[in-house]
Design an enzyme around this catalytic site. Structure first.
Site, PDB file in Angstrom:
ATOM      1  N   LYS A 103     108.724  30.724   2.175  1.00 46.03           N
ATOM      2  CA  LYS A 103     107.766  29.658   2.529  1.00 46.03           C
ATOM      3  C   LYS A 103     107.595  28.667   1.361  1.00 46.03           C
ATOM      4  O   LYS A 103     107.575  27.448   1.555  1.00 46.03           O
ATOM      5  CB  LYS A 103     106.424  30.301   2.892  1.00 46.03           C
ATOM      6  N   CYS A 134      99.525  22.136   1.695  1.00 44.52           N
ATOM      7  CA  CYS A 134     100.775  22.904   1.561  1.00 44.52           C
ATOM      8  C   CYS A 134     101.712  22.315   0.508  1.00 44.52           C
ATOM      9  O   CYS A 134     101.890  22.884  -0.558  1.00 44.52           O
ATOM     10  CB  CYS A 134     101.483  22.956   2.916  1.00 44.52           C
TER      11      CYS A 134
HETATM   12  N1  LIG Z   1      97.165  23.568   7.326  1.00 42.91           N
HETATM   13  C1  LIG Z   1      98.478  23.651   7.452  1.00 42.91           C
HETATM   14  O1  LIG Z   1      99.130  22.737   7.927  1.00 42.91           O
HETATM   15  C2  LIG Z   1      99.227  24.902   7.035  1.00 42.91           C
HETATM   16  C3  LIG Z   1     100.548  25.079   7.447  1.00 42.91           C
HETATM   17  C4  LIG Z   1     101.221  26.250   7.103  1.00 42.91           C
HETATM   18  C5  LIG Z   1     100.555  27.206   6.316  1.00 42.91           C
HETATM   19  N2  LIG Z   1      99.277  26.991   5.901  1.00 42.91           N
HETATM   20  C6  LIG Z   1      98.622  28.021   5.096  1.00 42.91           C
HETATM   21  O2  LIG Z   1      97.708  28.721   5.934  1.00 42.91           O
HETATM   22  C7  LIG Z   1      96.578  29.173   5.163  1.00 42.91           C
HETATM   23  C8  LIG Z   1      95.294  28.701   5.816  1.00 42.91           C
HETATM   24  O3  LIG Z   1      95.266  27.290   5.754  1.00 42.91           O
HETATM   25  P1  LIG Z   1      94.333  26.435   6.698  1.00 42.91           P
HETATM   26  O4  LIG Z   1      94.803  25.033   6.579  1.00 42.91           O
HETATM   27  O5  LIG Z   1      94.247  27.049   8.042  1.00 42.91           O
HETATM   28  O6  LIG Z   1      92.908  26.630   5.957  1.00 42.91           O
HETATM   29  P2  LIG Z   1      91.478  26.167   6.489  1.00 42.91           P
HETATM   30  O7  LIG Z   1      90.665  25.855   5.289  1.00 42.91           O
HETATM   31  O8  LIG Z   1      91.618  25.139   7.553  1.00 42.91           O
HETATM   32  O9  LIG Z   1      90.870  27.471   7.195  1.00 42.91           O
HETATM   33  C9  LIG Z   1      90.641  28.653   6.530  1.00 42.91           C
HETATM   34  C10 LIG Z   1      89.425  29.367   7.132  1.00 42.91           C
HETATM   35  O10 LIG Z   1      89.322  30.643   6.502  1.00 42.91           O
HETATM   36  C11 LIG Z   1      87.946  30.965   6.404  1.00 42.91           C
HETATM   37  N3  LIG Z   1      87.803  32.066   5.457  1.00 42.91           N
HETATM   38  C12 LIG Z   1      87.769  32.052   4.095  1.00 42.91           C
HETATM   39  N4  LIG Z   1      87.655  33.309   3.619  1.00 42.91           N
HETATM   40  C13 LIG Z   1      87.618  34.142   4.689  1.00 42.91           C
HETATM   41  C14 LIG Z   1      87.522  35.548   4.854  1.00 42.91           C
HETATM   42  N5  LIG Z   1      87.443  36.378   3.824  1.00 42.91           N
HETATM   43  N6  LIG Z   1      87.510  36.056   6.111  1.00 42.91           N
HETATM   44  C15 LIG Z   1      87.583  35.234   7.184  1.00 42.91           C
HETATM   45  N7  LIG Z   1      87.663  33.892   7.088  1.00 42.91           N
HETATM   46  C16 LIG Z   1      87.696  33.357   5.856  1.00 42.91           C
HETATM   47  C17 LIG Z   1      87.301  29.650   6.030  1.00 42.91           C
HETATM   48  O11 LIG Z   1      85.928  29.664   6.349  1.00 42.91           O
HETATM   49  C18 LIG Z   1      88.108  28.661   6.896  1.00 42.91           C
HETATM   50  O12 LIG Z   1      87.465  28.438   8.153  1.00 42.91           O
HETATM   51  C19 LIG Z   1      96.793  28.631   3.745  1.00 42.91           C
HETATM   52  O13 LIG Z   1      97.404  29.610   2.946  1.00 42.91           O
HETATM   53  C20 LIG Z   1      97.768  27.479   3.964  1.00 42.91           C
HETATM   54  O14 LIG Z   1      98.551  27.212   2.827  1.00 42.91           O
HETATM   55  C21 LIG Z   1      98.592  25.881   6.266  1.00 42.91           C
END
Ligand SMILES: NC(=O)c1ccc[n+]([C@@H]2O[C@H](COP(=O)([O-])OP(=O)(O)OC[C@H]3O[C@@H](n4cnc5c(N)ncnc54)[C@H](O)[C@@H]3O)[C@@H](O)[C@H]2O)c1
Length: 402
Positions: free
Chosen positions: A207, A261
């Site tokens: 990734k 990302c």
């Molecule tokens: N956004 C993208 O386009 C994308 C694409 C691929 C991968 N990712 C990866 O996916 C992961 C999540 O990213 P995202 O954009 O969805 O983040 P985000 O901030 O949109 O959402 C994350 C959520 O997790 C919650 N959270 C935090 N700690 C927690 C816990 N202990 N238990 C339960 N919930 C908890 C937060 O309240 C939040 O609502 C990251 O590692 C990111 O790099 C993101």
């Protein structure tokens, strides 16, 4: 039928939970942010993504999708929590793994021996190993018997509902049982995508490698844009011509690189391999410095830098999304402010009023008030109004006005 709990209901976790429920699993969405759970319980999604609200409504109506701010036992736990970075006292970029660790500790408290934990967050090498250790500490299950897999999410905002079912998936498992269980779930969900099994460290690196590939390639395009500016030639025409070659595919320059990302993940490699990751590091710096170049360009183009009002079109990190994380356009605004330039912004995917200390106004107002326009993103709204933008002096970072 398995019960799956998705921990973290943001840009990744929510569409994932909806897709799993749509595939027939019993899904519980869990988040530590009360506001998120309340909004979803009330039937309203809190992020912008095409087709997501409709898919959400369908999944909830089907009775397979529920939300809770209490974590209860489950056959499978998906972890999709944030993995940002922070700068330490010396200015070095370090992965912030507190969210992964806390999610692991929570899951560990209710974990049973045959359960599966899937880490979907993007993480530095050996984080899955750390997760297995934390799960073992909390659950009392010997670490080697805990079924953990890292299956990094690879979707792109704006096309998530399609890509969640059609992208290939990497399953990086720590036990053969975890590999089998995770593979079965992804194969059940996927339409066209293929599941490819490997070990957890290769999956973590896979990734990071994908996103770093994009960052390095965008850095090349951004570097070309700076060189072309010095040469007085059009970088967008140059790239179009070069891309006519069958083995050349240069990406589009921009105001920089943003989002949770691509602007973050290369640091996870650099943090562990600073001596080796020279190209990766230089590319990151090239992209981080691009807003400063744009600011200089704007400043030198203004008729009266003390009086002219600049409108920055676009604050999110890519067209037609609402995500402002690591946005280079916000960095541009901060630099303009430091240089004493008057500016307003138009970000149609953010609330009008103050956004990150920036005055965000509707498009028509931004254009009517502006003496000079900077196009940082090709939002559809801006593309539909090219003529109006062209009536003002402008700087186009992304080639939208070509
Ligand atoms: N956004 C993208 O386009 C994308 C694409 C691929 C991968 N990712 C990866 O996916 C992961 C999540 O990213 P995202 O954009 O969805 O983040 P985000 O901030 O949109 O959402 C994350 C959520 O997790 C919650 N959270 C935090 N700690 C927690 C816990 N202990 N238990 C339960 N919930 C908890 C937060 O309240 C939040 O609502 C990251 O590692 C990111 O790099 C993101």
């Amino acid at each position: 039928m398995k019960k799956i709990t998705v921990m973290g209901l943001g840009y990744i976790g929510l569409p994932t939970a909806i897709t799993l429920a749509g595939a027939g699993y019993e899904v519980c969405g869990f988040d530590v942010t009360e506001r998120v759970v309340e909004s979803l319980k009330g039937g309203k999604i809190h992020i912008v993504e095409p087709g997501l609200q409709e898919a959400f409504d369908q999944a909830v109506a089907g009775g397979h999708l529920h939300f809770s701010s209490e974590l209860s036992p489950s056959d499978v736990f998906y972890i999709a929590v944030p993995t940002p970075f922070f700068e330490d006292a010396s200015g070095a970029h370090k992965a912030d793994l507190r969210f992964v660790e806390s999610a692991g500790r929570m899951a560990g408290k209710v974990l049973r021996p045959d359960d599966l934990v899937i880490l979907e967050s993007t993480v530095p090498p050996r984080t899955t190993e750390m997760l297995a250790r934390v799960l073992g500490e909390e659950s009392g299950i010997p670490q080697g018997e805990i079924h953990v897999a890292h299956c990094p999410e690879r979707v792109i905002p704006g096309n998530m509902m399609y890509e969640l079912k059609n992208n290939d998936r990497i399953v990086g498992a720590r036990t053969p049982e975890a590999a089998q269980m995770a593979k079965e779930i992804y194969e059940h969900v996927l339409d066209k995508g293929v599941v490819r099994v490997t070990d957890d460290i290769t999956a973590e690196m896979c990734k990071l490698t994908e996103n770093t590939f994009r960052d390095v390639n965008i850095a090349y395009a951004n570097e070309l844009s700076v060189i072309c500016d010095k040469m007085g030639i059009d970088v967008f025409e140059l790239i179009k011509l070069a891309n006519c070659h069958p083995r050349v595919n240069i990406l589009t320059p921009g105001v920089g690189v943003g989002g949770h990302c691509i602007a973050v993940d290369p640091w996870f490699i650099y943090e562990q391999f600073p001596e080796e990751a020279k190209v990766i590091h230089a590319s990151r710096l090239r992209n981080e410095n691009k807003p400063r170049f744009v600011a200089e360009k704007v400043l030198s183009s203004l008729r009266d830098p003390k009086k002219d009002l600049v409108a920055v079109l676009g604050l999110s990190y890519k067209p037609d999304v609402d995500d402002l994380r690591e946005s280079p356009s916000i960095e541009l605004c901060n630099i303009l402010r430091d240089k004493g330039v008057n500016f307003i912004a138009c970000e149609p995917f953010a609330p009008y009023g103050e956004v990150h200390g920036i005055q965000n106004v509707p498009f028509e107002e931004a254009l009517s008030r502006a003496d000079y326009v900077v196009v940082t993103l090709g939002h559809s709204l801006f593309q539909e109004n090219r003529d109006k933008i062209a009536a003002k002096p402008f700087f186009d970072c992304v080639g939208m006005m070509e």
